[in-house]
Design a protein around this motif. Structure first.
Motif, PDB file in Angstrom:
ATOM      1  N   PHE A   1      31.254  73.634 -35.868  1.00  0.00           N
ATOM      2  CA  PHE A   1      31.630  74.667 -36.834  1.00  0.00           C
ATOM      3  C   PHE A   1      31.874  74.030 -38.202  1.00  0.00           C
ATOM      4  O   PHE A   1      31.404  74.536 -39.230  1.00  0.00           O
ATOM      5  N   CYS A   2      32.590  72.923 -38.220  1.00  0.00           N
ATOM      6  CA  CYS A   2      32.906  72.254 -39.495  1.00  0.00           C
ATOM      7  C   CYS A   2      31.669  71.661 -40.147  1.00  0.00           C
ATOM      8  O   CYS A   2      31.584  71.607 -41.381  1.00  0.00           O
ATOM      9  N   SER A  24      37.410  69.406 -44.337  1.00  0.00           N
ATOM     10  CA  SER A  24      38.124  69.755 -43.109  1.00  0.00           C
ATOM     11  C   SER A  24      38.880  68.547 -42.602  1.00  0.00           C
ATOM     12  O   SER A  24      38.489  67.408 -42.854  1.00  0.00           O
ATOM     13  N   ARG A  25      39.952  68.818 -41.899  1.00  0.00           N
ATOM     14  CA  ARG A  25      40.673  67.732 -41.239  1.00  0.00           C
ATOM     15  C   ARG A  25      41.311  68.267 -39.975  1.00  0.00           C
ATOM     16  O   ARG A  25      41.735  69.434 -39.915  1.00  0.00           O
ATOM     17  N   ILE A  26      41.352  67.449 -38.958  1.00  0.00           N
ATOM     18  CA  ILE A  26      41.996  67.844 -37.705  1.00  0.00           C
ATOM     19  C   ILE A  26      43.500  67.774 -37.904  1.00  0.00           C
ATOM     20  O   ILE A  26      44.056  66.703 -38.157  1.00  0.00           O
ATOM     21  N   SER A  27      44.147  68.919 -37.853  1.00  0.00           N
ATOM     22  CA  SER A  27      45.599  68.940 -38.041  1.00  0.00           C
ATOM     23  C   SER A  27      46.341  68.673 -36.743  1.00  0.00           C
ATOM     24  O   SER A  27      47.485  68.212 -36.762  1.00  0.00           O
ATOM     25  N   SER A  32      41.747  70.917 -26.996  1.00  0.00           N
ATOM     26  CA  SER A  32      41.464  71.817 -28.107  1.00  0.00           C
ATOM     27  C   SER A  32      41.883  71.137 -29.398  1.00  0.00           C
ATOM     28  O   SER A  32      42.872  70.400 -29.428  1.00  0.00           O
ATOM     29  N   ASN A  33      41.116  71.376 -30.448  1.00  0.00           N
ATOM     30  CA  ASN A  33      41.469  70.857 -31.772  1.00  0.00           C
ATOM     31  C   ASN A  33      41.779  72.007 -32.707  1.00  0.00           C
ATOM     32  O   ASN A  33      41.113  73.047 -32.672  1.00  0.00           O
ATOM     33  N   GLN A  34      42.770  71.808 -33.553  1.00  0.00           N
ATOM     34  CA  GLN A  34      43.018  72.726 -34.659  1.00  0.00           C
ATOM     35  C   GLN A  34      42.570  72.027 -35.931  1.00  0.00           C
ATOM     36  O   GLN A  34      43.037  70.922 -36.249  1.00  0.00           O
ATOM     37  N   VAL A  35      41.641  72.651 -36.635  1.00  0.00           N
ATOM     38  CA  VAL A  35      41.074  72.062 -37.846  1.00  0.00           C
ATOM     39  C   VAL A  35      41.363  72.980 -39.021  1.00  0.00           C
ATOM     40  O   VAL A  35      41.181  74.188 -38.944  1.00  0.00           O
ATOM     41  N   MET A  36      41.833  72.405 -40.116  1.00  0.00           N
ATOM     42  CA  MET A  36      42.149  73.178 -41.312  1.00  0.00           C
ATOM     43  C   MET A  36      41.154  72.853 -42.419  1.00  0.00           C
ATOM     44  O   MET A  36      40.694  71.715 -42.539  1.00  0.00           O
TER      45      MET A  36
END
Length: 304
Positions: free
Chosen positions: A132-133, A144-147, A296-300
């Motif tokens: 997606f990123c 983007s960065r993995i938060s 799971s990753n949260q990406v901002m």
């Protein structure tokens, strides 16, 4: 109901599908959260723990009164049926996507780019968020960065921890200041600044829903929240122990007791998400019977 303006694309409907078996796939958007929940529930139930976040959001959005901020409800479909689903509960929230493959994730990203170019982040498997990123950053110029890298845990039988003293009780209005303060401290420790909402009323909402519990040992020492339900499971979050009360077994006792309570009330399993970088919490949950079942990753996204 809205459909992506692009004609259906030929993509592999699973990671194992050979190129010659590619099928037409298209993105469709729904306006009615109840219809969305009905359509996705059986599809997501095939891996209920992995999909628990999407299922609980869909359930909450379907039950909530309509507001001016409509949720984003996405279906990725082929002639064979659903291939993936995604949901964003409000404009400031991240888009949660179900596990799929790179081709379908890229198709979804392209469609969401046209529908919600202000997207703040995405949550999904490491592979899906990466795909997606790849599209999002190239086409928006954002970074983007993995938060947070998260592990997904599931429990079906509680292993009782050692006796730490105290008892689990439902949070009350007289605990409001404590709960609000602990929620703020919990979010400061666990949620990146870029994704925090100032003046959050999370604690008040938990009290109103009667979902927040306290482990009480001569006063409150740990907080835990029964965050939501899926068709067969229960989700736990908001586990927080203030520094003076840590390493005394209170978090283990609170999560174990609430997990057992939820199982006794009819849940077939309990699940929770942990920060992989926190070895203490991961060890605590494993010790009381939680097994890691996914990631799971949260990406901002940002303009930096």
């Amino acid at each position: 109901m809205r459909t992506s303006p692009h004609p259906p694309l030929l993509v592999s409907s699973s990671k194992s599908t050979p190129p010659e078996s590619r099928v037409p796939v298209q993105v469709r958007y729904l306006d009615d959260p109840v219809t969305f929940q009905d359509l996705v529930q059986d599809f997501l139930a095939g891996d209920e723990a992995q999909n628990s976040l999407i299922l609980s959001i869909a359930r909450a959005v379907a039950a909530a009164p309509r507001t001016e901020h409509a949720p984003l409800l996405c279906l990725v479909e082929s002639a064979a049926g659903l291939e993936a689903v995604a949901i964003r509960s409000g404009p400031s929230r991240s888009l949660c996507i179900s596990p799929t493959n790179r081709a379908i994730t890229l198709l979804l990203a392209e469609s969401v780019f046209e529908t919600a170019p202000d997207l703040t982040g995405v949550i999904g498997t490491p592979e899906d968020t990466e795909a997606f990123c790849d599209f999002w950053c190239v086409n928006t110029g954002r970074t983007s960065r993995i938060s947070m890298k998260m592990a997904i845990y599931e429990l079906t039988c509680v292993k009782q921890p050692r006796d730490s003293g105290g008892r689990l009780r439902l949070g009350e209005l007289t605990d409001r200041d404590t709960i609000r303060s602990w929620v703020d401290e919990f979010e400061s420790e666990s949620i990146p600044t870029v994704n925090r909402r100032p003046n959050s009323n999370t604690g008040d909402r938990w009290l109103e829903r009667k979902s927040v519990y306290l482990w009480d040992h001569n006063g409150p020492v740990t907080m835990v929240n029964a965050a939501g339900r899926t068709a067969h499971g229960a989700i736990i979050n908001g586990v927080y122990t203030p520094p003076p009360h840590r390493r005394k077994g209170y978090a283990s006792a609170a999560v174990a007791r609430l997990s057992q309570q939820l199982l006794d009330e009819g849940a077939r399993f309990c699940c929770l998400f942990t920060d992989i970088s926190n070895p203490t919490s991961n060890a605590i949950y494993a010790a009381i019977g939680y097994n890691r079942v996914g990631h799971s990753n949260q990406v901002m996204f940002s303009n930096d």
